[in-house]
Structures are given as C-alpha cells and as structure tokens.
Design an enzyme around this catalytic site. Structure first.
Site, PDB file in Angstrom:
ATOM      1  N   CYS A   2     -50.542  12.328 -10.737  1.00  0.00           N
ATOM      2  CA  CYS A   2     -51.975  12.358 -10.970  1.00  0.00           C
ATOM      3  C   CYS A   2     -52.590  13.512 -10.192  1.00  0.00           C
ATOM      4  CB  CYS A   2     -52.610  11.040 -10.515  1.00  0.00           C
ATOM      5  SG  CYS A   2     -51.796   9.574 -11.164  1.00  0.00           S
ATOM      6  N   ASP A 104     -46.780   1.076  -8.539  1.00  0.00           N
ATOM      7  CA  ASP A 104     -46.252   1.463  -7.234  1.00  0.00           C
ATOM      8  C   ASP A 104     -47.393   1.752  -6.262  1.00  0.00           C
ATOM      9  OD1 ASP A 104     -46.896   3.681  -8.821  1.00  0.00           O
ATOM     10  OD2 ASP A 104     -45.499   5.006  -7.796  1.00  0.00           O
ATOM     11  N   SER A 381     -35.431  17.130 -13.280  1.00  0.00           N
ATOM     12  CA  SER A 381     -35.100  18.544 -13.128  1.00  0.00           C
ATOM     13  C   SER A 381     -34.117  18.740 -11.986  1.00  0.00           C
ATOM     14  CB  SER A 381     -36.390  19.348 -12.874  1.00  0.00           C
ATOM     15  OG  SER A 381     -36.112  20.650 -12.404  1.00  0.00           O
ATOM     16  N   GLY A 382     -33.371  19.849 -12.038  1.00  0.00           N
ATOM     17  CA  GLY A 382     -32.326  20.115 -11.046  1.00  0.00           C
ATOM     18  C   GLY A 382     -32.762  20.914  -9.844  1.00  0.00           C
TER      19      GLY A 382
END
EC number: 6.3.5.4
Length: 631
Positions: A2, A104, A381-382
């Site tokens: 966000c 969460d 993503s790596g």
C-alpha cells in the site's frame, strides 16, 4: 502492499485546515499505490495534531475490514507491506485478543499492543513500513523492515513532520522548495550509486534506515530531524560458521529457501513470478511449482521480458523453464522503438522518485504493466540472490583478493584455473564496469564532468573490499547500502506504479543471515558463483539452468541506442540550456568530450552509465524543477 502518509503538527488545532490540505495533497500524489481503499484519520490533542492516511492495495482479506488507519484498544496504525508469518504470530497471541478481520495488519497491531515494538518487530518475517501511534504513551513510531524493501521517507521542520512512502508526496504537499543533495548526485553520476544511506536527492528529505525505527515523543515539541531518535533493531552476525558439513549446509539452505517461498505464496489474489531464464528466478519458480503441486494442479504464472533478434535475448532459457514447469507464460517483448525511449524515460522517472539507473528500469515498468493486464497482483522476484550468494563478478575479484591477503596462494591458483577452464564469470569481465571497485583508480574519468560545486560537496564512497574486511562483511554492505536499497527502490516504484506487489524470497532475513555466515567456498567454488544454490536445487532444475555460465537479467540495446539512434536526443536534452548545466552540477564541455569518445568508440573505459546518468538526472530535474531551491 500500500501507501502510507502522516502529518504531525506541534501546537493546537489552529493548524487543522493546513494539516488537512497537506494530508490530502500528499495522499493524492501516491494514490497509484493503493487503488482499492483510500482514507485518513485525524487525532487531536492539546499540544499536537496528527493525521494518518492510507492507500490500500488489498492482498489479504479483501473485505473492507482491512481498511486503514486501523485502530486497536490503545493505538492506531498505518501499514505498507506484508507480514508473511502473520498466521503463526496470530496463533501465539493471548487468547483474549479479539480479531475483526483476517488481515496481517490487525495481527501486527495486536502484537505491538501486546508486546511493545522492540519485541514485536523481531517476531516479524516480511517487508514493511508502518507508523504506529501509541496513544497511551503519546509516542509515534516509524518502522522499516530489515532489508528496507518498503520505503519510508520523512521531512521535519520546526513544529512539523511529514512522512510518506514516496518522496513526491512530501514535495508536492509541503508548499516549499528543497535543496538538492550534492552527495547523492555525486554518488549517482560518478559511482552509479543510489540510496546508500538514509538519503534522497533532496537534502532535507531522509529515510528511516533499513532495520531501524524512529520514535518521537509527542509530549515534546518537534524542532528538527534530531528530535526523532533512530533505533537499530537488526544487525546480523557476519562471522563465518565452519562446523557443518557440505551436505548439511545444502539441506539447511534448501529448507529455509523452500519456507521463504512458501510464506510468500500467502495471498487472496493471483500470484506469479518473474522468469528471466537465469538461475535465481528459475529456482523460485521451481520451488513454487513444487509447493503448488502438493495442494493443487494449477499451472504457475510466469512473467518474462524477451528481446527477439538481440544477442542477449533470453527466450531460449525461458522456453526451457516454461516446458520444465508446464507454466503459463506472459511475455513482454522489448521491441519498443528508440523514438519512444525518451518519452518512456520521462514517464518512468515520474514514478521512480529519483533518476533511473538504466533502461532496465523501463523494462521492469513494462513488465509490471503486463502483470496488471493479466490480473497477476502478487509477483515473486529473484532480487537479493546475487548479494547474499556472491553472484556478481565483483565478488569473485573480492574472493581472489581475500585469498591472496590470507596467503592462500594454492587456493587462489586452483580457483582461478577453474574459472578460466569453465569460462564462467571472468569471461564477462569488463574494466569499464569494474573500475569503481579498484582502489588504485583514484580519479575516474567520469568524475571530470563534475562542477566545482559538486566536487566540493561530494565525497566518493569506498565500494571495494577494505583491508581486514571479510567477504561476508562486504556482502552485507551490498545488502545494507550499495546494492539492495537501489534495487528494491526501483522495483517497489515500478510495481506500485501499476498497483502490483513484489515479494523477494532471497531477502527473507533467515536466508540472509544464513548465507552471510556461510563459508566462502559454499558461495564461490570450483569456478562457480552461487554454489550452494546450484547444488541444493541441482535435482530440481534443468542442468542448463542450474549450471548456466553466463548472467544477463533483463537486457536491452541501450549501449547502442545511446551511441546511435538516441544521439540527437541526448545532445538536444543536454543542450547548454539544460538544468544540469544551469544549476552548475556538470561541466558540459567535459561531458561532451566523454560522450564523443563513447560514440566514436575511442575509449574502452567509458561505461554506458557514464552517459546515461547525466541524461537521466536532467530528466529528473526537469520533472522536479518547481520543487528545487536553486542556490
């Protein structure tokens, strides 16, 4: 994922109307971060007024119960990011804690109220930037995750604090002009560095450092940035542990990596993965496939950037992985014409909040646009693998230097021979890229373009491996200031421009701590970098991927464009009337001499970034000129 904004004014409610105007303008500037719900709340006390604003991208619990600011029994929070282990934390909270949502955010809020910030923050596994208003104790906390994946900027002047997820929210709402940060500009132009400290390209706008939180006592008046106490809560141990066997270390690595990926699959919206055809993204995609096969047969979503016809095209390796995984593949073809390149640089810079590092940032922006078009909201993503596993070419050089310093000459010769025989990594060495890491090069050629004003206000950062410094300690510098902060900066901005959330398994703090303490020969060994990753997933990946020799990532023909198709644009944008010269930042005559050498191939030591950086800085200055105080 966000956006958050906060405005704090010391004093009574006479400043209320200004506060509302500021919070609304700041929120509007970053509305792209959270298109689902946008709201704010104002808290008035005798000696201060505080406003919290939130722009929500719904990921977990898509109902309105996740709306923020979220209020608890004795505090309030605005939160950007994800706490991946929120279910485990929730299960350990006291039984009398009542929940109104499945978010969460509510778990985080209750953990803070139950345990306090210092204990709660060390329970978290995730990425975050949050502002927690402890009403009971009249304190405001601004906290950022261990790796600094989520941004949190702040600006303090007498009696006023503004903080936000993006710089543009501060500059567009504060009704003032800002000084340029000459140190940041010098690092960027000469060393291709960004975000090396708690800095921005504006002198007065700083960041909460990664792994830290700031605290303000609201019972006292705010005068300047010094009134915010910065507390570091994470400082990993880089001392190497030699006790375990090779097989034990590989198994432990694999277990942590699997769990890091598994936690990052928690989502109530579609999840995908970037797939470049390289080892890092392929490893993540393979583990995702393995985990999803345990519960469902649905194919995983892969996002790839390809350049058909280019010598750097990754299509061959991407195809291998698509067939290996039986995956859904969404491709972005990087075939945009050079004539559109400048327009794209302007568009992407507007979102990036700082000058771009290369055209690869544009490629990532287009990849995230494609993710939105295909309704893929969360993308793994790596990023981070090269830093924690010594994947960069420089780490091979640092390792060799470390062996020589330790007088391990046989080991040095042995490893060098393997790299030469396998034609891995060393074969891709380019002096023009490596020159910034070599301490003997005292005055780099591109530093000659700096104006006297910049030279007087910029001190180069030492980016090589220092005497007495271990390889792990140098790795942590990349994690903490030289590499990861810049990479996560642009990845956050490019993804949030399209309201996409990027998650980074290799930057799970458990994996980072584990890899920092690995023996060097579990990271660089027998002519291979990222050795433990290759071995741990050897049976799961195609051999052509697990033991791939070259390293590309998202590539494009930017070097040739700057020499040929874009030459007229470069000269036009960097005319004598360009802001970069009028503001006395760069010496035009010196830059044009270097540029001509670059175009005519007269100097093999001029890197494309030596040309791209002044161009990108000029575009950033044009976009932000109304906010700049030109001294």
């Amino acid at each position: 994922m966000c956006g958050i904004v906060g405005v704090l004014y010391s004093g009574n409610s006479s400043s209320y109307s200004k506060l509302i105007r500021t919070i609304e303008k700041a929120s509007y500037a970053q509305r792209h971060r959270g298109p689902d719900i946008q709201d704010y709340c104002v808290y008035e006390r005798e000696n201060y007024t505080l406003a919290f604003s939130h722009q929500r991208l719904s990921i977990i619990d898509l109902s309105d119960n996740g709306k923020q600011p979220m209020e608890g029994n004795k505090s309030s929070i605005i939160f950007n990011g994800e706490i991946y282990n929120y279910k485990e934390i929730k299960s350990n909270l006291p039984d009398d804690v009542v929940f109104k949502s499945e978010t969460d955010t509510e778990v985080l809020l209750n953990a803070l109220e139950c345990y306090g910030l210092d204990k709660a923050v060390n329970m978290l596994n995730g990425m975050w930037a949050f502002a927690w208003y402890d009403v009971e104790n009249s304190k405001l906390y601004l906290c950022r995750d261990r790796m600094g994946v989520k941004p949190l900027y702040y600006y303090v002047q007498k009696g006023e604090l503004i903080f936000s997820s993006e710089v543009k929210s501060i500059v567009k709402s504060s009704e003032k002009k800002f000084k340029l940060n000459y140190q940041s500009i010098g690092e960027y132009l000469v060393q291709s560095l960004q975000d090396t400290h708690n800095n921005s390209f504006f002198e007065e706008i700083n960041q909460i450092p990664a792994g830290c939180y700031g605290v303000i006592d609201l019972s006292e008046s705010i005068q300047d940035a010094a009134d915010m106490k910065i507390v570091r809560y994470w400082n990993p141990d880089c001392s190497v542990v030699q006790s375990s066997s090779k097989s034990q270390l590989e198994e432990e690595f694999k277990n942590i990596f699997y769990d890091a990926v598994k936690l990052r699959l928690r989502s109530d919206v579609p999840v995908g993965v970037t797939l470049s055809g390289g080892l890092d993204s392929s490893a993540i995609a393979t583990v995702m496939k393995s985990i999803s096969s345990e519960s469902e047969s649905k194919a995983i979503n892969c996002l790839s950037a390809v350049s058909p016809g280019s010598k750097f095209d990754e299509s061959e390796f991407i195809q291998i992985m698509q067939e290996h995984l039986d995956a859904n593949l969404v491709k972005v073809t990087l075939d945009w014409q050079p004539k559109y390149a400048i327009d794209l640089l302007h568009e992407v810079t507007e979102f990036n909040d700082s000058p771009l590092g290369s055209f690869s940032n544009v490629a990532h922006y287009l990849l995230m646009k494609k993710a939105k078009e295909n309704n893929i909201t969360v993308i793994l993503s790596g990023q981070g693998a090269d830093e924690i596993l010594c994947g960069y070419k420089k780490f091979v050089g640092f390792y060799f230097l470390d062996l020589i310093r330790k007088k391990k000459i046989f080991s040095f010769i042995f490893e060098l021979a393997f790299f030469l025989l396998r034609k891995t990594t060393i074969s891709q060495f380019k002096f023009k890229e490596a020159k910034r890491y070599i301490p003997l090069i005292k005055k780099q050629k591109n530093s000659q373009i700096l104006s006297e004003k910049l030279l007087d206000n910029y001190r180069p950062k030492s980016v090589g491996i220092k005497s007495g410094q271990t390889l792990s300690e140098r790795q942590f510098e990349d994690v903490n200031k030289f590499s990861v902060p810049y990479l996560t900066h642009y990845e956050d901005r490019m993804s949030m421009a399209w309201a996409r959330e990027v998650r980074l398994p290799f930057l799970d703090f458990r994996l980072v701590e584990f890899c920092l303490r690995l023996p060097e020969n579990m990271k660089i060994r027998n002519g291979w970098t990222k050795y433990i990753l290759r071995e741990a997933l050897n049976d799961l990946l195609p051999k052509s991927i697990a033991w791939r020799k070259d390293k590309q990532g998202f590539v494009n023909p930017q070097e040739e464009w700057l020499k040929n198709e874009l030459k007229e644009d470069v000269i036009r944008i960097l005319s004598p009337e360009a802001l970069i010269f009028k503001m006395d930042l760069v010496n035009r005559k010196a830059f044009m001499a270097i540029y001509e050498d670059y175009c005519d191939n007269k100097s093999s030591n001029v890197w494309y970034r030596d040309v791209f950086a002044p161009l990108a800085l000029e575009i950033w200055l044009q976009i932000n000129k109304e906010f700049i105080l030109n001294e």
